[in-house]
Design an enzyme around this catalytic site. Structure first.
Site, short mmCIF file in Angstrom:
data_model
loop_
_atom_site.label_atom_id
_atom_site.label_comp_id
_atom_site.label_asym_id
_atom_site.label_seq_id
_atom_site.Cartn_x
_atom_site.Cartn_y
_atom_site.Cartn_z
N SER A 259 0.86 -1.12 0.09
CA SER A 259 -0.09 0.16 0.13
C SER A 259 0.97 1.25 -0.04
O SER A 259 2.11 1.29 0.50
CB SER A 259 -0.84 -0.16 1.15
OG SER A 259 -1.41 1.10 1.33
N TYR B 62 -0.22 0.36 10.42
CA TYR B 62 -0.53 -0.11 9.11
C TYR B 62 0.65 0.05 8.23
O TYR B 62 1.07 -0.94 7.23
CB TYR B 62 -1.55 0.83 8.48
CG TYR B 62 -2.26 0.37 7.22
CD1 TYR B 62 -2.70 -1.19 7.13
CD2 TYR B 62 -2.04 1.36 6.04
CE1 TYR B 62 -3.24 -1.42 5.76
CE2 TYR B 62 -2.48 0.89 4.87
CZ TYR B 62 -2.94 -0.24 4.59
OH TYR B 62 -3.30 -0.80 3.52
#
Length: 322
Positions: free
Chosen positions: A157, A183
């Site tokens: 990501s 994350y």
């Protein structure tokens, strides 16, 4: 690398005219979103997909249209895999190894994003334990099933830009938990995993690449504060405007899954092996800008020595050597 595809290309765009009959593909996370669309388009082009899911009943319902759209011998079968449990990761891998059937491409698609602080069954912070360590054990255990000349696609990501992986504090025992930092750590780990996997397997023609699918509104964002999203978009768009770029645009699910499919089946292996892709193209290193909408990959995520160090830590955390 000349490429006719871009940010708005869909899975059907990149696979137009591509015949996948006879191909076997493994896709993790086929109970919603990108995993389902990835499986659908592959089966529609003739591939046989083995899809994993934590909740098989949910996955059965979610993939009904995958079966309906399958053509030319394509189809899907499901196996249970809870990436938040190393016992489950090992059991699923062992089942596939016992079966002995090879895969042309393995796509590590499943993941979680910015949940409240929690730990996996094995005691790891939820995001690093699920997004990285669960895949690390599962994929390495089935690595010998990836056919010579095959590929491994690791979904990362642009969120990797938020933070480098932490080798000495993976579970936030020394620092306060921050969901986006967690994350970022897990997604940087997903890139580094591909970098080292590629180095270890390219001698037999197996190449690995990491991909950013883009911003898509799927179940992945279920933990995000809905009230915070407008403010986040406002800040992102202000930075983009200052850089002379258009406002941020979310992708559709078929657009989001396109880069995974492109990297696994369309791009030349030597062009993407050990690297990071986005918008159906190879990405460039852009340090100094945190804004994930700015695009590009951080140098720390592609550092070979850093990737080796994380691999060693992954083995230590999992108490297993690959």
């Amino acid at each position: 690398m000349a490429n006719k595809f871009g940010a708005t290309s869909t899975t059907e765009d990149v696979l137009a005219g591509v015949d996948l009959r006879g191909k076997r593909v493994l896709v993790t996370g086929v109970s919603a979103g990108l995993g389902v669309e990835t499986a659908r388009t592959l089966a529609a082009h003739g591939a046989w997909v083995v899809g994993t899911a934590r909740d098989l009943a949910k996955a059965e319902k979610a993939t009904a249209h995958v079966r309906a759209d399958a053509k030319n011998g394509g189809g899907i079968e499901l196996i249970q895999l809870d990436l938040a449990s190393l016992k489950s990761a090992r059991a699923a891998a062992d089942k596939l190894v016992k079966d002995g059937k090879t895969f042309d491409v393995v796509i590590a698609n499943a993941g979680v994003m910015v949940p409240p602080f929690g730990k996996t069954v094995d005691g790891f912070e939820t995001q690093i334990g699920t997004n990285y360590l669960g895949h690390f054990v599962f994929v390495n255990r089935i690595a010998k099933l990836i056919a010579d000349g095959g590929r491994f696609v690791s979904l990362a990501s642009s969120g990797h830009r938020f933070s480098d992986v932490s080798l000495d504090d993976p579970n936030f025992e020394k620092t306060a938990y921050e969901p986006w930092t967690g994350y970022g750590r897990s997604k940087t780990a997903n890139v580094l995993f591909a970098v080292e996997f590629d180095r270890r397997h390219k001698a037999r023609g197996v190449r690995a690449t990491a991909v950013h699918p883009g911003g898509i509104q799927t179940e992945l964002g279920r933990h995000m504060d809905a009230d915070a999203i407008p403010a986040m978009l406002k800040n992102i768009n202000a930075e983009l405007a200052a850089a002379g770029k258009p406002p941020y645009a979310f992708k559709t699910v078929p657009q989001g899954a396109a880069t995974s499919v492109w990297a696994g089946f369309v791009a030349k292996a030597d062009d993407v092996g050990g690297l990071y892709c986005e918008d159906c193209n190879l990405s460039t290193v852009t340090d100094g800008v945190i804004n994930p909408a700015a695009g590009g990959v951080r140098a720390y995520a592609l550092d070979g020595e850093h990737a080796k160090a994380l691999w060693a830590k992954g083995e230590e955390w999992a108490s297993e050597t690959f």
